[in-house]
Motif scaffolding. Structure first.
Motif: not given
Length: 207
Positions: A67-89
């Motif tokens: 579960r710790a491994a899954l949490d890390q994977v999902m957190e990295q996934f969310r951070a990646y998506v969130t960062e790119r959404l923040a750049r949208a105009a």
């Protein structure tokens, strides 16, 4: 070696944090190559070059570690998506950024995709386990539904049921990724471009 008590006020040392991270990475590697059922504590210990007792010192069970491994994977996934959404105009650009980010992350992190599918999804697309932090399929596309709602409120998208549309777009993304996992020769960049066109045709106003 005595396991740390769950309610211990002591913060983990640098060495302990590094060891925990090593175990998580070994777990991700094993799940992505062998599958979840074959990823035992003994296999993780062997991959990490530790004893099983040393693994249990940091994680009380296989379930806690995976579960710790899954949490890390999902957190990295969310951070990646969130960062790119923040750049949208704007709302339209945010939706396209979402589609690109969802596929782009999985393209760059194939082993993480295997962890997610091994631990979360049944063959019929259902959910295997429930982990706090929005791993359930019911909430998977809430962020996309929110983006679609914003686009409607801004007047740049036609009227439709945002939840249904989010599930349709999300299902298309999942379908492309599932095919790519089995057929890695698929041109994923070209598929992403097609999904962008598909999405815009489905959501944009016609007037």
């Amino acid at each position: 070696m005595t396991p740390r008590a769950g309610d211990s006020p002591e913060a983990p040392t640098f060495t302990e944090r590094a060891r925990r991270q090593q175990l998580i990475e070994c777990t991700i590697d094993l799940i992505s190559t062998r599958g979840y059922p074959s990823t035992s504590l003994s296999a993780i210990a062997e991959r990490a070059g530790l004893s099983k007792a040393a693994v249990l010192y940091h994680f009380a069970s296989k379930d806690n570690l995976t579960r710790a491994a899954l949490d890390q994977v999902m957190e990295q996934f969310r951070a990646y998506v969130t960062e790119r959404l923040a750049r949208a105009a704007g709302p339209r650009e945010a939706i396209i950024a979402y589609v690109r980010a969802m596929i782009g992350y999985q393209q760059a992190n194939r082993r993480h995709v295997r962890v997610i599918t091994e631990m979360l999804l049944d063959d019929d697309g259902g959910t295997k386990l429930k982990t706090p932090g929005s791993h359930d399929t019911q909430g998977r596309w809430q962020a996309l539904a929110a983006l679609l709602t914003e686009g409607q409120e801004a007047g740049v998208l036609r009227q439709f049921d945002c939840r249904t549309m989010a599930l349709a777009i999300g299902g298309a993304i999942d379908g492309v990724i599932a095919h790519w996992l089995v057929h890695p020769e698929l041109d994923l960049d070209a598929a992403t471009a097609e999904l962008e066109t598909f999405t815009l045709n489905a959501i944009e106003r016609r007037d």
